[in-house]
Design an enzyme around this catalytic site. Structure first.
Site, PDB file in Angstrom:
ATOM      1  N   GLU A 146       1.371  -1.003  -0.200  1.00  0.00           N
ATOM      2  CA  GLU A 146      -0.217   0.207  -0.237  1.00  0.00           C
ATOM      3  C   GLU A 146       0.702   1.200  -0.189  1.00  0.00           C
ATOM      4  O   GLU A 146       0.182   2.232  -0.208  1.00  0.00           O
ATOM      5  CB  GLU A 146      -0.736  -0.150   1.528  1.00  0.00           C
ATOM      6  CG  GLU A 146      -1.605   1.001   2.179  1.00  0.00           C
ATOM      7  CD  GLU A 146      -3.065   1.528   1.098  1.00  0.00           C
ATOM      8  OE1 GLU A 146      -3.245   1.613   0.357  1.00  0.00           O
ATOM      9  OE2 GLU A 146      -3.150   2.628   1.325  1.00  0.00           O
ATOM     10  N   THR A 199      -5.940  11.548  -4.350  1.00  0.00           N
ATOM     11  CA  THR A 199      -5.626  10.731  -2.763  1.00  0.00           C
ATOM     12  C   THR A 199      -4.681  12.289  -2.324  1.00  0.00           C
ATOM     13  O   THR A 199      -4.881  13.040  -1.041  1.00  0.00           O
ATOM     14  CB  THR A 199      -4.874   9.736  -2.642  1.00  0.00           C
ATOM     15  OG1 THR A 199      -6.029   8.632  -3.212  1.00  0.00           O
ATOM     16  CG2 THR A 199      -4.816   9.710  -0.690  1.00  0.00           C
TER      17      THR A 199
HETATM   18  N1  HSE Z   1      -7.140   7.538   5.530  1.00  0.00           N
HETATM   19  C1  HSE Z   1      -6.978   7.392   4.007  1.00  0.00           C
HETATM   20  C2  HSE Z   1      -6.757   9.054   3.770  1.00  0.00           C
HETATM   21  C3  HSE Z   1      -7.169   6.904   2.731  1.00  0.00           C
HETATM   22  O1  HSE Z   1      -8.245   9.529   4.201  1.00  0.00           O
HETATM   23  O2  HSE Z   1      -6.176   9.364   3.138  1.00  0.00           O
HETATM   24  C4  HSE Z   1      -7.304   6.793   1.754  1.00  0.00           C
HETATM   25  O3  HSE Z   1      -5.727   6.426   1.071  1.00  0.00           O
END
Ligand code: HSE
Length: 325
Positions: A146, A199
């Protein structure tokens, strides 16, 4: 190297005796549980086909993605190959593994796409060992997989995909985790608005400092939500899920239909509605599958009225996690 294609043949190869593995998708954060809470879901995920090779190491033979998707095919940057290689290293295997990856989850959707591939790659490599390792010992390998996609080791997608169900994981040490039992089934309406949210951007815009009161509020909201999950009090789960004061209000600005979708879900009787991961996907908790279909229809309509194209699903909790098909 990233290749924008729906089907990439990287190296020609033919499988001998092979395994086929399903890496399920997951919802993460669930409101106040940023980087700490994730839920494995049914029906959406990635598939990996794998077989042993005499040459050590991991080869990505083929990567099939959704139309227009981008799949990293460099074995050092693909989460499935990195996680599979970590398993081979852990087991001191002398053989290698070849993988074919079929992505069912769009990248950057908030549904744990890179995590699903990492977990499927790790599990496939594990099944091909002379003596497969227990599931719980693969945590390091999947976190390593990951990390090549997200740049950080966070376990709120990989651990639910690996173990199934609802998983609470430490945001500062993701090797520390706990599976939270759910006493009753949970119906989920899920939408994928067609909005690009990277992201990385969704993490970069987060505040470096937060107000003390907000930190205290979020800590208690997460604690109450976990207790509500354990006791099957879905109304309380939904209420606390919508109480995040730190992350979701900031990320909501990246999803134009966010407010309209939340309101539509609640008006349709959903217990609660939130972004999953860094978005743009949003989910809502419903009484049962029939109710989830009604909630889904309200969420879709709100999204379309905001001028955003959308796909939607009704799903449920996957209690099993990664598995051989
Ligand atoms: N917990 C992470 C975020 C999940 O919210 O950025 C996304 O990969």
């Amino acid at each position: 190297m990233e290749v924008a294609s729906s089907s990439v043949s990287v190296i020609a190869g033919q499988p001998g005796e092979h395994v086929v593995v399903w890496g399920p998708g997951s919802l993460s954060n669930l409101g106040p549980g940023f980087d700490a809470l994730g839920l494995c879901i049914q029906g959406l995920g990635d598939r990996v086909e794998a077989w042993r090779t005499e040459t050590p190491g991991v080869t990505l033979v083929e990567a099939n993605g959704l139309p227009g998707s981008t799949i990293p095919v460099d074995p050092a940057r693909n989460t499935a190959t990195v996680a599979a290689a970590a398993v081979l290293r852990q087991a001191k295997a002398r053989h290698g593994v070849a993988l074919r990856l079929y992505k069912g989850l769009p990248a950057g959707s908030g549904l744990g796409s890179s995590a699903a591939s990492a977990v499927a790659g790790a599990w496939a490599a594990n099944l091909l060992l002379d003596q497969p390792l227990p599931r719980e010992t693969l945590v390091e390998a999947v976190l390593e997989g990951e990390a090549v996609a997200s740049g950080s080791r966070h376990g709120d997608n990989v651990l639910p995909s690996l173990l199934g169900g609802l998983v609470l994981v430490s945001a500062s040490d993701p090797t520390c985790y706990r599976r939270i039992p759910l006493p009753a089934p949970l119906a989920i309406a899920l939408i994928l608005p067609r909005v690009a949210v990277l992201t990385r951007t969704a993490r970069e815009i987060l505040p470096r400092q937060v107000a003390f009161q907000d930190a205290v509020h979020n800590a208690s909201a997460l604690a109450f939500m976990i207790d509500a999950f354990r006791s099957g009090d879905w109304e309380a789960v939904g209420r606390w899920m919508m109480a995040d004061r730190i992350v979701e209000p900031v990320r909501a600005t990246l999803v134009p239909c966010y407010e309209a979708v939340r309101q539509a879900a609640v008006s349709a009787g959903a217990f609660g509605c939130a972004l999953t991961g860094s978005g743009p996907s949003m989910f809502a908790l419903a009484r049962d599958a029939l109710h989830a279909r009604q909630v889904l229809s309200a969420m879709r309509e709100a999204c379309l009225e905001s001028g955003v194209e959308v796909e939607g699903y009704v799903t449920a909790v996957d209690f099993e996690g990664v598995r051989q098909l």
